[in-house]
Structure formats: C-alpha cells, structure tokens
Design a protein around this motif. Structure first.
Motif, PDB file in Angstrom:
ATOM      1  N   SER A   1      68.760  -3.699   2.701  1.00 52.83           N
ATOM      2  CA  SER A   1      69.590  -2.511   2.548  1.00 52.83           C
ATOM      3  C   SER A   1      69.960  -2.378   1.064  1.00 52.83           C
ATOM      4  O   SER A   1      70.562  -3.301   0.500  1.00 52.83           O
ATOM      5  CB  SER A   1      70.870  -2.643   3.383  1.00 52.83           C
TER       6      SER A   1
ATOM      7  N   ARG B   1      72.235  -0.773  -0.228  1.00 52.82           N
ATOM      8  CA  ARG B   1      73.693  -0.874  -0.346  1.00 52.82           C
ATOM      9  C   ARG B   1      74.119  -2.343  -0.341  1.00 52.82           C
ATOM     10  O   ARG B   1      75.005  -2.745  -1.113  1.00 52.82           O
ATOM     11  CB  ARG B   1      74.362  -0.130   0.811  1.00 52.82           C
ATOM     12  N   GLU B   2      73.493  -3.150   0.528  1.00 52.90           N
ATOM     13  CA  GLU B   2      73.809  -4.583   0.557  1.00 52.90           C
ATOM     14  C   GLU B   2      73.464  -5.226  -0.784  1.00 52.90           C
ATOM     15  O   GLU B   2      74.224  -6.046  -1.311  1.00 52.90           O
ATOM     16  CB  GLU B   2      73.040  -5.297   1.661  1.00 52.90           C
TER      17      GLU B   2
ATOM     18  N   TYR C   1      70.746   3.171  -6.458  1.00 49.18           N
ATOM     19  CA  TYR C   1      71.932   2.607  -5.816  1.00 49.18           C
ATOM     20  C   TYR C   1      72.802   1.836  -6.804  1.00 49.18           C
ATOM     21  O   TYR C   1      74.036   1.889  -6.745  1.00 49.18           O
ATOM     22  CB  TYR C   1      71.524   1.703  -4.651  1.00 49.18           C
TER      23      TYR C   1
ATOM     24  N   ALA D   1      73.383  -3.809  -3.720  1.00 50.96           N
ATOM     25  CA  ALA D   1      74.373  -3.382  -4.714  1.00 50.96           C
ATOM     26  C   ALA D   1      75.670  -4.173  -4.559  1.00 50.96           C
ATOM     27  O   ALA D   1      76.295  -4.571  -5.560  1.00 50.96           O
ATOM     28  CB  ALA D   1      74.648  -1.877  -4.573  1.00 50.96           C
ATOM     29  N   LEU D   2      76.060  -4.460  -3.313  1.00 52.64           N
ATOM     30  CA  LEU D   2      77.271  -5.251  -3.072  1.00 52.64           C
ATOM     31  C   LEU D   2      77.080  -6.688  -3.557  1.00 52.64           C
ATOM     32  O   LEU D   2      77.992  -7.282  -4.143  1.00 52.64           O
ATOM     33  CB  LEU D   2      77.622  -5.238  -1.585  1.00 52.64           C
TER      34      LEU D   2
ATOM     35  N   ALA E   1      76.622   2.628  -8.171  1.00 49.66           N
ATOM     36  CA  ALA E   1      77.682   1.612  -8.137  1.00 49.66           C
ATOM     37  C   ALA E   1      78.305   1.392  -9.519  1.00 49.66           C
ATOM     38  O   ALA E   1      79.219   0.571  -9.662  1.00 49.66           O
ATOM     39  CB  ALA E   1      77.132   0.297  -7.606  1.00 49.66           C
TER      40      ALA E   1
END
Length: 230
Positions: A107, A109-110, A23, A112-113, A27
C-alpha cells in the motif's frame, strides 16, 4: 519533530516510482527517483538524502549491493522494497543494515507512513533525556547525539540498531519476546519477527567480543532476549 525529508526512491519500475513519488510528496517529502543502482549511488554521493526507499531487485547493481556500498560510508535510513517470496533477500538486506522493509505488493499509504516513522525515529532527541548518557562498562550511548561508543571507538549503528540497543540496555535484566521488541522498538503490532533476530545478530557482531558467545545480549530460550550488564 519533523517527519518530512529528502527521500530518494530507487526502483526500476517506472509506475512504482511514480506512485511512490506521488504519495511521498503528498506526505510532504521532497522526492528524487532513480531507476537503477548505479544512478542511485551517484545521487547519494552527490547529495545524501534523509532516507532511501530501495527496491532489492534492480538491473545491473542490485539493491543488496547498493545497500552494502551505502552502509560503507553512511548511516542514512534505508527502507527496502521486497517481493512477498523474497525472505532470504529481505533478511540479507537487514543484515547489511537496512532499517525497515515493505513487501510488494504494498500500500503506497503504508509505505509513506513507514517512511515518516523511520525519519521521526532517526531524528528523535527527546528533550528530557537529550543529554543523557547510558553506560555499561566500556560501552556508552549518548542519547541526544544518538551515538554509541565501545572501548573508545564509535560504533557504526543504524537507526534501528541504536534504538534496539538503547531499549535493551535501558531495561537490563528483563527478558523481552521478539513480538514485544517489534512493538516497543519498531512500533509495529504485527510484522516479521525475523527482523528482530537479524538486528540482534548485527548488534552482537558490533558489541560482543565473541558474537557466538554473547555476554551482553543473551538469548532466553522460549522467551526472547535479555541485556545483561557486564
């Protein structure tokens, strides 16, 4: 401002390492992994990354000790991975100087954010105020250099500690709740408000003559915190 960087992921679970690596690479980050604390410390000593994703539950040298040793020599941003029931360890990690945390199960994705957000803040030097120096008596914050100096000595502040101190001193005399600080400084509209409490405690230890009797960062009972100029 670039949100990409060299990230070291430290976790003893190979599946977690692989998922997080994938992930983060998607990114745009360059990722190195380590399965234990000893290897992580070796990699940091060889080539310091731009950010570290650090699991607290590691074999051998645990994540808290890894965080402590890194903070003795570096202010590199650290995002902790903690299990849902590990509140004490999470608070201990924040007290040692971690910048952020994500709880397992998480998550990817979370995460990575969060990594991109921490990197962006760590590198932020807004053009209009790049040369601005904010002062309060013997305390000076160089906004462009992201450096704080107290009585002639540079303070070892983490990214979040600097952001919090700059925000408070820039709004001196105004009280903010922990929820407001979490949103204004961390950019979170939800989250564990004890994060703010821990960072305020750490700041007091670094800027107050008597941390137990603060004169700069005051507690406003029933509200939150206020910065009072000296």
């Amino acid at each position: 401002m670039s949100e990409h960087g060299r990230v070291l992921v430290v976790d003893d679970d190979e599946t977690v390492r692989d998922v997080v690596r994938r992930y983060l690479e998607l990114a745009g980050h360059e990722v190195t992994v380590a399965g234990d604390g000893e290897l992580a410390l070796t990699l940091v000593a060889q080539a310091e990354p731009d950010l570290i994703v650090l699991d607290l539950m590691l074999p051998g040298i645990d994540g808290l000790e890894v965080c402590r040793r890194i903070r003795q020599r570096s202010g590199v941003p650290i995002v902790m991975l903690t299990a849902l029931g590990e509140e004490e360890n999470r608070i201990a990690g924040l007290q040692l100087g971690a910048d952020d945390y994500v709880t397992k199960p998480f998550s990817p994705r979370e995460l990575a954010l969060r990594v991109s957000s921490v990197l962006r803040r760590a590198r932020a030097t807004p053009a209009p105020i790049a040369s601005r120096v904010v002062t309060d008596g013997d305390l000076a914050l160089d906004v462009g250099a992201r450096k704080a100096v107290l009585r002639g000595a540079e303070l070892p502040l983490t990214t979040r500690e600097f952001d919090l101190l700059l925000f408070l001193i820039s709004h001196a005399g105004k009280a903010f709740s922990r929820a407001e600080l979490l949103e204004r400084v961390w950019g979170w509209d939800f989250g564990d408000q004890s994060t703010v409490t821990v960072h305020v405690r750490r700041l007091r230890e670094k800027i107050e003559l008597v941390p137990a009797k603060p004169v700069r960062i005051s507690t406003v009972w029933g509200v939150g915190y206020r910065y009072d100029r000296t």
